[in-house]
Enzyme design. Structure first.
Site, short mmCIF file in Angstrom:
data_model
loop_
_atom_site.label_atom_id
_atom_site.label_comp_id
_atom_site.label_asym_id
_atom_site.label_seq_id
_atom_site.Cartn_x
_atom_site.Cartn_y
_atom_site.Cartn_z
N CYS A 130 146.85 61.68 54.03
CA CYS A 130 146.54 60.92 52.82
C CYS A 130 147.45 61.32 51.67
O CYS A 130 147.44 60.72 50.62
CB CYS A 130 145.07 61.11 52.43
SG CYS A 130 144.64 62.80 51.96
N HIS B 92 138.67 70.19 37.45
CA HIS B 92 138.64 69.09 38.42
C HIS B 92 139.60 69.38 39.57
O HIS B 92 140.75 69.76 39.36
CB HIS B 92 139.06 67.79 37.72
CG HIS B 92 139.25 66.64 38.66
ND1 HIS B 92 138.21 66.07 39.34
CD2 HIS B 92 140.36 65.96 39.02
CE1 HIS B 92 138.67 65.06 40.09
NE2 HIS B 92 139.98 64.97 39.92
N HIS C 273 138.36 64.76 45.20
CA HIS C 273 137.18 64.00 45.61
C HIS C 273 136.81 64.34 47.05
O HIS C 273 137.65 64.81 47.83
CB HIS C 273 137.44 62.50 45.48
CG HIS C 273 137.53 62.05 44.06
ND1 HIS C 273 138.73 62.07 43.35
CD2 HIS C 273 136.59 61.60 43.19
CE1 HIS C 273 138.51 61.64 42.12
NE2 HIS C 273 137.22 61.34 41.99
N ASP D 227 134.64 60.95 55.61
CA ASP D 227 135.41 60.51 56.78
C ASP D 227 136.27 61.63 57.34
O ASP D 227 137.34 61.40 57.87
CB ASP D 227 136.28 59.29 56.41
CG ASP D 227 137.26 59.59 55.27
OD1 ASP D 227 137.34 60.77 54.85
OD2 ASP D 227 137.93 58.67 54.81
N ARG E 70 135.78 65.11 54.09
CA ARG E 70 137.18 65.31 53.73
C ARG E 70 137.24 65.63 52.25
O ARG E 70 137.00 64.78 51.40
CB ARG E 70 137.99 64.04 54.03
CG ARG E 70 139.43 64.08 53.51
CD ARG E 70 140.26 62.93 54.08
NE ARG E 70 139.72 61.61 53.73
CZ ARG E 70 140.17 60.85 52.72
NH1 ARG E 70 141.17 61.25 51.98
NH2 ARG E 70 139.62 59.67 52.48
N CYS F 203 139.49 66.00 49.50
CA CYS F 203 140.85 65.55 49.19
C CYS F 203 141.22 66.14 47.84
O CYS F 203 140.72 65.71 46.80
CB CYS F 203 140.82 64.02 49.16
SG CYS F 203 142.41 63.28 48.88
#
Ligand SMILES: [Zn+2]
Length: 133
Positions: free
Chosen positions: A67, A104, A107, A111, A119, A121
Site C-alpha cells: 500500500c 498521529h 489508520h 483487511d 492492517r 497502515c
C-alpha cells in the site's frame, strides 16, 4: 523508554520534530505513499514513536501490504496505541495514535493478515526504527 517530559505546545513540538514529522504527528497529515525508507526495512527490531520514543511496533508484526506505507498486523502492546473514529474524507476510518504523546500515526483497516486480520497502515515519518542489537 519513552521520554518523561513531552512538549506542551505546538511551538515546542516544532523544535523537536522535522517539518514532515510535525505535519503527520501533530497535524494528521499523510506522507506520500512509497516515500518512507521504512517500507523496505526488514531487519529485526522495534519501531518507536518519532515524537516521544515509545515502542509501538516490532519487526515481527510488519508485513508487506503493497500500500506504500509501513504496515503491521498488531501493536507491540495494546496500551501503546489509542484509536479514534476518523470521519474525514467522506470515509469512516479508525485513526491510530501514540498513547503516550497522542501523535498521529496512521489508520487501521480490517483487511490485514492472520492472526489479527488487522492492517495498521502507518506513516513511516511518525516512526523511528531501532535495530535489534
Ligand atoms: Zn509518542
Amino acid at each position: 523508554m519513552a521520554e518523561d517530559t513531552l512538549p506542551q505546545t505546538d511551538e515546542d513540538w516544532r523544535k523537536r520534530l522535522t517539518p514532515e514529522q510535525f505535519a503527520v504527528l501533530r497535524q494528521h497529515a499523510t506522507e506520500r505513499p512509497g516515500t518512507s525508507p521504512l517500507n523496505a526495512e526488514t531487519r529485526p527490531g522495534t519501531f518507536v514513536c518519532a515524537g516521544c520514543g515509545q515502542p509501538l511496533y516490532t519487526a515481527e508484526t510488519k508485513f508487506d501490504a503493497h500500500c506504500g506505507w509501513p504496515s503491521f498486523y498488531a501493536a507491540v502492546d495494546d496500551s501503546a496505541i489509542d484509536t479514534t473514529v476518523d470521519r474525514s474524507l467522506f470515509m469512516v476510518r479508525t485513526e491510530v495514535h501514540c498513547a503516550n504523546c497522542q501523535g498521529h500515526l496512521g489508520h487501521i483497516f480490517p483487511d490485514g493478515p492472520a492472526p489479527t486480520g488487522m492492517r495498521h497502515c502507518i506513516n513511516g515519518v511518525s516512526l523511528k526504527f531501532v535495530p535489534e542489537k
